[in-house]
Design an enzyme around this catalytic site. Structure first.
Site, PDB file in Angstrom:
ATOM      1  N   ASP A   1       0.581   4.870   1.852  1.00  0.00           N
ATOM      2  CA  ASP A   1      -0.202   5.353   2.994  1.00  0.00           C
ATOM      3  C   ASP A   1      -1.267   6.363   2.575  1.00  0.00           C
ATOM      4  O   ASP A   1      -0.989   7.336   1.865  1.00  0.00           O
ATOM      5  CB  ASP A   1       0.721   6.019   4.033  1.00  0.00           C
ATOM      6  CG  ASP A   1       1.476   4.970   4.840  1.00  0.00           C
ATOM      7  OD1 ASP A   1       1.021   3.812   4.895  1.00  0.00           O
ATOM      8  OD2 ASP A   1       2.528   5.324   5.400  1.00  0.00           O
TER       9      ASP A   1
ATOM     10  N   HIS B   1       4.587   0.129   0.248  1.00  0.00           N
ATOM     11  CA  HIS B   1       5.307  -0.697   1.214  1.00  0.00           C
ATOM     12  C   HIS B   1       4.398  -1.758   1.812  1.00  0.00           C
ATOM     13  O   HIS B   1       3.169  -1.694   1.686  1.00  0.00           O
ATOM     14  CB  HIS B   1       5.941   0.163   2.309  1.00  0.00           C
ATOM     15  CG  HIS B   1       4.972   0.984   3.096  1.00  0.00           C
ATOM     16  ND1 HIS B   1       4.438   2.161   2.634  1.00  0.00           N
ATOM     17  CD2 HIS B   1       4.414   0.779   4.315  1.00  0.00           C
ATOM     18  CE1 HIS B   1       3.613   2.660   3.539  1.00  0.00           C
ATOM     19  NE2 HIS B   1       3.573   1.843   4.569  1.00  0.00           N
TER      20      HIS B   1
ATOM     21  N   HIS C   1       0.834  -1.203   0.000  1.00  0.00           N
ATOM     22  CA  HIS C   1       0.000   0.000   0.000  1.00  0.00           C
ATOM     23  C   HIS C   1       0.869   1.253   0.000  1.00  0.00           C
ATOM     24  O   HIS C   1       2.043   1.217   0.359  1.00  0.00           O
ATOM     25  CB  HIS C   1      -0.918   0.012   1.225  1.00  0.00           C
ATOM     26  CG  HIS C   1      -0.174   0.078   2.523  1.00  0.00           C
ATOM     27  ND1 HIS C   1       0.465  -1.007   3.076  1.00  0.00           N
ATOM     28  CD2 HIS C   1       0.041   1.107   3.378  1.00  0.00           C
ATOM     29  CE1 HIS C   1       1.050  -0.659   4.203  1.00  0.00           C
ATOM     30  NE2 HIS C   1       0.808   0.630   4.407  1.00  0.00           N
TER      31      HIS C   1
ATOM     32  N   ARG D   1       4.692   5.678  14.600  1.00  0.00           N
ATOM     33  CA  ARG D   1       4.735   6.275  13.253  1.00  0.00           C
ATOM     34  C   ARG D   1       4.155   7.674  13.234  1.00  0.00           C
ATOM     35  O   ARG D   1       3.029   7.901  13.691  1.00  0.00           O
ATOM     36  CB  ARG D   1       3.950   5.403  12.266  1.00  0.00           C
ATOM     37  CG  ARG D   1       4.187   5.827  10.829  1.00  0.00           C
ATOM     38  CD  ARG D   1       3.394   5.010   9.849  1.00  0.00           C
ATOM     39  NE  ARG D   1       2.107   5.636   9.597  1.00  0.00           N
ATOM     40  CZ  ARG D   1       1.098   5.046   8.960  1.00  0.00           C
ATOM     41  NH1 ARG D   1       1.218   3.800   8.541  1.00  0.00           N
ATOM     42  NH2 ARG D   1      -0.024   5.686   8.764  1.00  0.00           N
TER      43      ARG D   1
HETATM   44  C1  SIN Z   1       2.880   0.744   7.814  1.00  0.00           C
HETATM   45  O1  SIN Z   1       3.107   1.920   8.025  1.00  0.00           O
HETATM   46  O2  SIN Z   1       2.206   0.365   6.882  1.00  0.00           O
HETATM   47  C2  SIN Z   1       3.471  -0.308   8.732  1.00  0.00           C
HETATM   48  C3  SIN Z   1       4.932  -0.293   8.687  1.00  0.00           C
HETATM   49  C4  SIN Z   1       5.499  -1.280   9.656  1.00  0.00           C
HETATM   50  O3  SIN Z   1       4.862  -1.612  10.668  1.00  0.00           O
HETATM   51  O4  SIN Z   1       6.600  -1.758   9.402  1.00  0.00           O
END
Ligand code: SIN
Length: 305
Positions: free
Chosen positions: A109, A257, A107, A273
């Site tokens: 973000d 990612h 995806h 995050r």
């Molecule tokens: C994400 O932001 O999609 C998750 C990234 C992660 O937990 O490594």
């Protein structure tokens, strides 16, 4: 002041940045150096950083406007800093965290909103002994390596992005899911987008696309499968194996990612995050998430012949 060193980690994406303590305010020169490296390498890894939530927020804020996570359920945010989304697989008071399986399919973000994020900064707080890696794909390369014929087809094509395609969403607490759906109805984005800083075009495809506008479901699914497979092929991917204290910053405007579930789920994995608001409103809301199926098209043809 020590000098920043940028060492590439992968061909398609990824570079390690050393010689900097992110808990301290950045100088203008450091901000410029990091931004330049970010645009070039898409994913930057700053190993061994010790950051308080406020310091992580300050660092992220050097690169844009912090997202207040309006699309996320409030229970998934840091209790004192709503700029921090807590990605955690921990069970608290017998309840799984609302983010325990976040990011499990490819995806970009917030592509399921009208304003996908500019980028994000993750701080690794707890990690399992092995696994729990994250992979990023370079979507500039994905577009640039398609044949001219397919690129012509993609020019002007739009896709419907849908939060209900977040993998494993149905396993999360019903109130968290209801909140996400309420906050984020399906949206349409162009499949080819231009990076506002580099001016380079990239392919906005991922596994949270329901279909392409103006195509039958069968056409959409075949094209989407081909594009997703192509975009995430190993040549375009950087895979990060986390160490405690790593800070990873990625450019969401030209990448997608996935957070891998390749670890013992009884071991904690906790990431803080921060996200940056996208600079542009590139999408529009849509009510039309159903495509035309082959049967309907056959009937339409039969009716006029
Ligand atoms: C994400 O932001 O999609 C998750 C990234 C992660 O937990 O490594």
């Amino acid at each position: 002041m020590s000098t920043i060193t940028v060492t590439p980690l992968g061909f398609a994406a990824g570079a390690q940045v050393t010689g900097i303590d992110l808990s301290k305010p950045l100088s203008e020169l450091q901000q410029r150096q990091i931004n330049k490296a970010w645009l070039e390498h898409i994913v930057l890894v700053f190993p061994g950083q010790e950051l308080t939530p406020a310091q992580q927020i300050a660092f992220t804020g050097s690169f844009g406007t912090l997202d207040q996570h309006g699309s996320q359920a409030p229970t998934t945010l840091h209790p004192e800093h709503r700029e921090i989304l807590v990605l955690s697989n921990k069970v608290v008071n017998g309840k799984k965290s609302g983010t325990y399986n976040s990011g499990r399919n490819w995806h970009t973000d917030l592509s399921y909103t009208t304003r996908p994020a500019k980028g994000a900064v993750i701080h690794c707080k707890e990690k399992p002994p092995v696994g729990g890696d994250t992979m990023w794909a370079n979507l500039y390369l994905a577009l640039e390596t398609l044949s001219p014929t397919i690129r012509k087809l993609l020019d002007g094509l739009e896709a419907v992005h849908d939060v209900t395609l977040v993998q494993g969403i149905e396993l999360r607490a019903p109130e968290v899911v209801a909140e996400m759906k309420k906050r984020t109805p399906p949206v349409v984005h162009p499949v080819v987008r231009t990076h506002p800083e580099t001016g380079r075009k990239s392919l906005l495809v991922n596994q949270r696309i329901r279909r392409f506008v103006g195509m039958s479901d069968e056409e959409s699914q075949s094209l989407l499968a081909m594009l997703n497979t192509h975009a995430t092929s190993p040549e375009f991917v950087y895979r990060h194996r986390w160490s405690l204290g790593d800070v990873v910053m990625w450019d969401n405007r030209c990448s997608c990612h996935v957070a891998l579930g390749d670890f013992d789920q009884t071991k904690p994995r906790v990431m803080f995050r921060c996200s940056l608001e996208g600079e542009v409103e590139s999408g529009r809301l849509t009510n039309d998430i159903g495509g035309t199926d082959r049967q309907t098209m056959l009937q339409a043809v039969a009716a006029v012949s």
